[in-house]
Design an enzyme around this catalytic site. Sequence first.
Site, PDB file in Angstrom:
ATOM      1  N   SER A 103       0.823  -1.229   0.067  1.00 57.12           N
ATOM      2  CA  SER A 103       0.049  -0.102   0.131  1.00 57.12           C
ATOM      3  C   SER A 103       0.839   1.208   0.161  1.00 57.12           C
ATOM      4  CB  SER A 103      -1.005   0.037   1.247  1.00 57.12           C
ATOM      5  OG  SER A 103      -1.889  -1.084   1.026  1.00 57.12           O
ATOM      6  N   LYS A 147      -2.574  -9.051  -2.307  1.00 58.62           N
ATOM      7  CA  LYS A 147      -1.825  -8.264  -0.912  1.00 58.62           C
ATOM      8  C   LYS A 147      -2.294  -6.803  -1.314  1.00 58.62           C
ATOM      9  CE  LYS A 147       1.453 -11.257   0.403  1.00 58.62           C
ATOM     10  NZ  LYS A 147       0.750 -12.535   0.453  1.00 58.62           N
ATOM     11  N   CYS A 148      -2.328  -6.094  -0.024  1.00 54.76           N
ATOM     12  CA  CYS A 148      -2.568  -4.660   0.286  1.00 54.76           C
ATOM     13  C   CYS A 148      -1.839  -3.986  -0.875  1.00 54.76           C
ATOM     14  CB  CYS A 148      -2.493  -4.168   1.439  1.00 54.76           C
ATOM     15  SG  CYS A 148      -3.419  -4.511   2.840  1.00 54.76           S
ATOM     16  N   PRO A 149      -2.599  -2.787  -1.610  1.00 51.39           N
ATOM     17  CA  PRO A 149      -3.896  -2.350  -1.441  1.00 51.39           C
ATOM     18  C   PRO A 149      -4.986  -3.125  -2.409  1.00 51.39           C
ATOM     19  CG  PRO A 149      -2.668  -1.000  -3.072  1.00 51.39           C
ATOM     20  CD  PRO A 149      -1.846  -2.346  -2.474  1.00 51.39           C
TER      21      PRO A 149
END
Lengths: 379, 81
Positions: free
Chosen positions: A79, B12-14
């Site tokens: 992220s 996996k993130c995001p």
Amino acid sequence: MDTEITVPDLLAKLDRGEPVFLLDVRNADEFAAWRFEGKRPAESMNIPYFEFIEEPEAALARVPHPNFEIAVICAKGGSSEFVAELLRESGVPARSLMDGMRAYGSHLEPVQVTPETASTSELWQMNRRGKGCLSYILRSGNEAIVVDPSRHTQTYLDFVAGLNAHITRVLDTHVHADHLSGGPELATTLGIPYYAAAGPGISMEQTVAALKNGDLLSLGDKKNVLQVLSTPGHTPGSTSYLVHNQYLLSGDTLFVNGIGRPDLGGEVEAWARTLFNTLTQCIAHLPEHVIVMPAHYSATSEIGPGGIVSVRLGDLKAKAPELRMRSEQAFVDTMVAAMQKPPAAYSDIIRVNLGLAQTEDEQATEWELGKNKCAAARH
Amino acid sequence: MAMHKLDVRGAKCPMPIVKAKKELDQLGPGDVLEVTATDPGSVKDFQGWAKINQSAALKEQRTEKDETGREVYVHVLEKRS
């Protein structure tokens, strides 16, 4: 420009006091529980990554535009990469922390405490900055002893190989509650003894070699390198190792600002009495010049000059009221009053460290998230 | 109102939220989207995302085993009208 920054590089920048803005994009709970920290304070902010997905313009507008770099941080690095790219596209210099807080939690920073001399061994303090865990490597000639290794066993193997030595023994000061021990794995991989003690009446499922109070270990061509001191109280099996009558690898018995909590086994009164006995009958008789080197620290302010976490025993006695108490009952009452709830994963971690259960990497990472809470609190 | 499923196992993130957002954008009011993920971190993240999400509400979260016996996290979202 690189799009990622590694944990050691970011730590080094922060430690030097170079300007970096930390943008943590994990959810608010994770940010509140555990943050990336250098030795000097840095500006930081939490905007969860999903805000950059839901309302990218609004989220981007909340990010300050410093005239220096932004390091974007998340749990595993995915992220943060996504957000750092958005920032760069909008003209803000940003790099993503490679592999995120997971890498921060497993990074080990070796700091030399003392070099080898004709009569003494070389001592290294391995600082797991993200957890506040400390382990030790003692080397003499081509032989090394590892004390309190974390589960990142390859790091120890590589580091000791880099010292042109091999590990001959692995020791734990106690059954850790906050992190998984790398001791059993190192011992099995290398076919060397693992020394650990859970305490009277508590058995460990792993193959453990026993040490008793007063035992002296030699290393390489040096005799009497390490003396075993039985120091129960934080746990019933807690053991400290006195190196060359100079450095006390104190486990969680003594920290640089205080003592270890005796309440992690659900028997705070009994363990506190044992701890009082250890402090008054063993620790009190050690010379004041002994340097205490614990298994943990709680704040980066405890990292001293030269990057070493340590305290002269005489100085510790002066600043820790627990070490000056004369009344056993007053000490026990103080420890009972200082009781805190242990983090949820502690019981799972203890089971694995006793060899009663197994775990895998993903689960271990989850359990070990956040800083240790092994010190006794003060009110 | 229709029921839609989104499989983000292994992502996996995001990515779970990036994909869920994209899918939700295609749905009509009252439609339900059931997202199946393997990342345990997705539980808290979907809750956080739902709090700021104007276009969908998080109706339910549950943990179950998929056909391979793997633990999965199911997030049920409903598109607002």
